[in-house]
Design a protein around this motif. Structure first.
Motif, PDB file in Angstrom:
ATOM      1  N   VAL A   1      51.981 -95.684   3.915  1.00 57.67           N
ATOM      2  CA  VAL A   1      52.481 -95.197   4.760  1.00 57.67           C
ATOM      3  C   VAL A   1      52.081 -95.560   6.304  1.00 57.67           C
ATOM      4  N   ALA A   2      50.829 -95.495   6.166  1.00 56.44           N
ATOM      5  CA  ALA A   2      50.240 -95.992   7.519  1.00 56.44           C
ATOM      6  C   ALA A   2      50.288 -97.417   8.023  1.00 56.44           C
ATOM      7  N   ALA A   3      50.798 -98.212   6.905  1.00 56.68           N
ATOM      8  CA  ALA A   3      51.011 -99.624   7.240  1.00 56.68           C
ATOM      9  C   ALA A   3      52.455 -99.702   7.941  1.00 56.68           C
ATOM     10  N   THR A   4      53.374 -99.051   7.636  1.00 59.26           N
ATOM     11  CA  THR A   4      54.674 -98.939   8.253  1.00 59.26           C
ATOM     12  C   THR A   4      54.594 -98.563   9.953  1.00 59.26           C
ATOM     13  N   THR A   5      53.669 -97.697  10.119  1.00 59.51           N
ATOM     14  CA  THR A   5      53.526 -97.189  11.413  1.00 59.51           C
ATOM     15  C   THR A   5      53.032 -98.425  12.226  1.00 59.51           C
ATOM     16  N   TYR A   6      52.153 -99.172  11.715  1.00 54.86           N
ATOM     17  CA  TYR A   6      51.508-100.181  12.495  1.00 54.86           C
ATOM     18  C   TYR A   6      52.411-101.463  12.686  1.00 54.86           C
ATOM     19  N   LEU A   7      53.494-101.511  11.594  1.00 55.69           N
ATOM     20  CA  LEU A   7      54.547-102.636  11.833  1.00 55.69           C
ATOM     21  C   LEU A   7      55.454-102.031  12.891  1.00 55.69           C
ATOM     22  N   ALA A   8      55.591-100.822  12.920  1.00 54.23           N
ATOM     23  CA  ALA A   8      56.550-100.292  14.145  1.00 54.23           C
ATOM     24  C   ALA A   8      55.954-100.337  15.260  1.00 54.23           C
ATOM     25  N   ALA A   9      54.463-100.218  15.474  1.00 53.77           N
ATOM     26  CA  ALA A   9      53.846-100.403  16.689  1.00 53.77           C
ATOM     27  C   ALA A   9      54.052-101.797  17.206  1.00 53.77           C
ATOM     28  N   ALA A  10      53.683-102.794  16.280  1.00 50.25           N
ATOM     29  CA  ALA A  10      53.712-104.384  16.762  1.00 50.25           C
ATOM     30  C   ALA A  10      55.163-104.763  16.994  1.00 50.25           C
ATOM     31  N   LEU A  11      56.113-104.093  16.790  1.00 48.68           N
ATOM     32  CA  LEU A  11      57.586-104.402  16.979  1.00 48.68           C
ATOM     33  C   LEU A  11      57.671-103.847  18.595  1.00 48.68           C
ATOM     34  N   LEU A  12      57.170-102.811  18.985  1.00 44.87           N
ATOM     35  CA  LEU A  12      57.420-102.050  20.046  1.00 44.87           C
ATOM     36  C   LEU A  12      56.572-102.636  21.230  1.00 44.87           C
ATOM     37  N   VAL A  13      55.326-103.312  20.906  1.00 48.44           N
ATOM     38  CA  VAL A  13      54.541-104.299  21.748  1.00 48.44           C
ATOM     39  C   VAL A  13      55.296-104.995  22.656  1.00 48.44           C
TER      40      VAL A  13
END
Length: 420
Positions: A168-180
């Motif tokens: 689940v934590a991996a999906t949060t980092y993926l979302a953050a990468a897209l938002l950068v």
């Protein structure tokens, strides 16, 4: 606040949620799925803190040379891959303690890059007059993540196992990468050199730092912190704070789950109790600093961030009284730590020129975290000699030292820090 700050705020909020979820899940993987001992947990935490002993200066030079948004993007992408690997290996039945240690080491290495790039970007987004408010908002959001992340991590650990929580934590980092990618390119905050330059005994603008070699640029950041009468004691205080917390962290996991017999969900609730205190501390930091002044706020916050750890060894059973004592200690620590963080970060940003801010941020954090791996590794031998409860008491006593260091320095007499 400009729209670009709002985007950074969202990125960090998503990232913080994943960070605090992982904060609970990783030690629970070791304890629940891999049956790790206290010494092995100390090794895990030591590996997670090892990059803090060497990686900061390198990322500091990088942050002063390249687009800081690109550093954030790369560090997020790497953490997505590493967090995805852990549950895949667990499902395949090949996950080992060695793999977990290596994954934690690499995740922490990449997080160092983010922790240099993001605060170095902030002054260019908001300007010096809004640094305390901006940091207060960022820390308030981090505090919410401290409430939600550990509690959810503990619950997920029981439902889908701790390794599932890491997925689940991996999906949060993926979302953050897209938002950068939504943060637009920014001009440097620029401006005249300020207090750090004066501490170095130099004059001139940002153009004097023109690619004179990585080692030379690293030294400039280290020297800026070491020679400054306020930055140096703050760095030493932070080093003591982080070292004794690194000693305490793996011991508390063993003490709560194994010695006291609480389930993983209760451990998540204990860690999550720091969140409400941290949220209150984040929201109150600006008012407290305005009322007490910079120096007195730093001293009081350092004391409150450490002293409540001495309450943890007083919990001796599995009943609600022990759980309340553990949660109360975490809540007080959370409040003190966030007032300390907001005040310290804003002060450091205010006195550092943009052309040095990456290296000063990195050097400061390097000094603050360098001893943490050794402290974490000492948890196993110390708990073997004194027991887990006794070792936590030693950590609590050590956490009184940061406030003592600030009291004996010019920080105590400093009413405010501002650009010069």
């Amino acid at each position: 606040m400009p729209p670009s700050f709002a985007r950074l705020w969202i990125v960090q909020a998503v990232s913080d949620f994943g960070t605090y979820l992982t904060f609970v899940a990783l030690p629970l993987i070791a304890v629940v799925e891999l049956d790790a001992s206290a010494g092995e947990l100390g090794l895990l935490v030591g590996a997670g803190t090892a990059p803090l002993a060497f990686a900061w200066p390198l990322f500091g030079v990088l942050a002063d040379r390249v687009d800081r948004r690109h550093i954030m993007l790369v560090t997020y992408a790497g953490r997505v891959l590493l967090h995805a690997w852990v549950p895949v290996a667990a499902v395949a039945g090949v996950l080992s303690m060695a793999q977990l240690v290596v994954a934690y080491f690499l995740v922490s290495f990449l997080k160092v890059g983010f922790d240099v790039a993001a605060p170095s970007l902030l002054p260019a987004l908001v300007g010096p007059d809004h640094l305390v408010l901006a940091n207060s908002r960022l820390e308030a959001t981090r505090s919410l993540a401290m409430i939600i992340g550990p509690a959810l991590g503990g619950a997920l650990a029981e439902v889908i196992r701790p390794s599932g929580a890491v997925a689940v934590a991996a999906t949060t980092y993926l979302a953050a990468a897209l938002l950068v990618g939504t943060i637009p390119p920014l001009r440097s905050a620029g401006g005249p050199p300020r207090a750090v330059d004066e501490a170095l005994g130099r004059r001139g603008g940002a153009d004097r730092a023109r690619r004179r070699g990585v080692a030379r640029e690293m030294w400039e950041g280290v020297a800026a912190v070491w020679r400054h009468p306020v930055l140096r004691p703050m760095a030493v205080s932070s080093a003591l704070l982080n070292a004794f917390y690194a000693l305490r962290t793996p011991l508390v996991a063993v003490y709560v789950v194994r010695d006291l017999g609480f389930p993983p969900a209760a451990f998540g609730l204990v860690l999550g109790a720091a969140g409400p205190g941290a949220l209150l501390g984040s929201l109150a930091a600006a008012r407290v600093a305005a009322r007490l002044g910079f120096g007195r706020t730093m001293v009081a916050a350092a004391l409150l961030a450490g002293a409540p750890v001495l309450l943890v060894p007083l919990a001796t059973g599995r009943g609600p009284g022990s759980l309340g004592l553990l949660a109360g200690s975490a809540l007080l620590v959370g409040f003190g730590m966030q007032v300390y963080n907001v005040t310290l970060i804003a002060g450091r940003q205010a006195i550092t020129p943009d052309h040095l801010i990456g290296r000063v941020t990195a050097s400061f954090r390097w000094a603050a975290w360098a001893a943490a791996p050794l402290a974490a590794a000492a948890g196993g031998p110390l708990s073997g000699a004194l027991g887990v409860r006794g070792a936590i008491a030693v950590a609590g006593a050590g956490l009184l030292l940061p406030a003592a260091r600030l009291l004996a320095s010019p920080v105590r007499r400093t009413a405010a820090l501002s650009a010069r």
